[in-house]
Design an enzyme around this catalytic site. Structure first.
Site, short mmCIF file in Angstrom:
data_model
loop_
_atom_site.label_atom_id
_atom_site.label_comp_id
_atom_site.label_asym_id
_atom_site.label_seq_id
_atom_site.Cartn_x
_atom_site.Cartn_y
_atom_site.Cartn_z
NE ARG A 15 9.81 12.34 9.93
CZ ARG A 15 8.56 12.64 10.24
NH1 ARG A 15 7.60 11.71 10.17
NH2 ARG A 15 8.24 13.85 10.63
CG ASP A 17 5.01 11.02 12.35
OD1 ASP A 17 5.49 12.10 11.97
OD2 ASP A 17 3.83 10.88 12.71
CD GLU A 43 7.11 14.77 14.12
OE1 GLU A 43 6.50 15.81 13.80
OE2 GLU A 43 6.55 13.67 14.25
CG HIS A 117 2.67 16.91 7.74
ND1 HIS A 117 3.89 16.29 7.72
CD2 HIS A 117 2.02 16.43 8.83
CE1 HIS A 117 3.96 15.43 8.72
NE2 HIS A 117 2.84 15.50 9.41
CG ASP A 162 -2.73 19.45 8.56
OD1 ASP A 162 -3.34 19.50 7.48
OD2 ASP A 162 -2.43 18.38 9.12
#
Length: 236
Positions: A15, A17, A43, A117, A162
């Site tokens: 995955r 980011d 992402e 997050h 966050d």
């Protein structure tokens, strides 16, 4: 070399980011080092089929790059619908546009995440209204894609942006009705949905959707109202 090193340990996939920060040829290079059993997920916050980043039209889903993305567009749709910022007609139009834009495997294999997050927690987004949260779960967990649950959301954790969404997991709290709802919905979700031939969604009125999965001779049709929740209409 890094990809090959970790592939030796049998990882199922990668995955990436902030895929927008990675050039398309870099992503393609990672894909080249993967075997046919692995998956490459990126992402991407917008419609990945026509994403523009750094003045470049990205080639995420044109073959040789990402195989799926995090499905933030679906998250936004569900939130907007449940908070009555859009009606069922708009929900349907946007969702079916995404299905037409995405390759089939990318649409049905997308990570459908309602919390990460980078976002407020789902219970907080629902105004800490437990009944509204349960209805949002019913819609989310009966949509196309691969559900990805942010730790603690299954326990009804609250939190803003966050770092407020990074609280300690409530290990000592009893598993309540929110957890039970998650469990029932996930256990009842057919595995064949992730390899469905096609999906359709229609608006009945401003509050109500009707949608169905189809694969070969298998069909499952559901009706969802943001006021009253989910009903299974037909299973075949």
């Amino acid at each position: 070399m890094v990809i090959n090193h970790w592939n030796k340990f049998g990882v199922d996939g990668w995955r990436l980011d902030v895929a927008d920060e990675l050039p398309d040829d870099f992503i393609a290079g990672i894909r080249d080092q993967m075997n046919k059993e692995q998956v490459l997920i990126g992402e991407v916050w917008e419609d990945a089929s026509n994403k523009v980043a750094y003045d470049q039209r990205r080639q995420y889903l044109l073959g040789g790059g990402l195989q799926a993305t995090m499905h933030y567009p679906l998250r936004n749709l569900i939130l907007d619908f449940m908070l009555e910022e859009i009606d069922a007609r708009v929900f349907t139009t946007v969702l079916m546009t995404l299905e037409s834009n995405y390759p089939k495997n990318a649409f049905f294999g997308a990570f459908t995440n309602m919390g990460t997050h980078d976002t407020k927690r789902l219970f907080t987004e629902m105004g800490e209204d437990e009944e509204k949260l349960k209805r949002a779960l019913e819609l989310w967990l009966t949509m196309p894609g691969v559900p990805c649950v942010y730790y603690g959301d299954e326990m009804g954790m609250t939190g803003g942006k966050d770092p407020e969404n990074r609280g300690y997991f409530p290990w000592d709290e009893p598993r309540g009705e929110i957890f039970n709802k998650f469990q029932r919905l996930l256990q009842s979700r057919p595995t064949w949905w992730q390899s469905a031939d096609w999906f359709e969604c229609h608006a009945i009125d401003s509050d109500t959707l009707i949608y169905a999965f189809h694969k070969d001779g298998q069909h499952e049709m559901m009706q969802f109202s943001r006021k009253t929740g989910l009903a299974i209409i037909k299973q075949q």
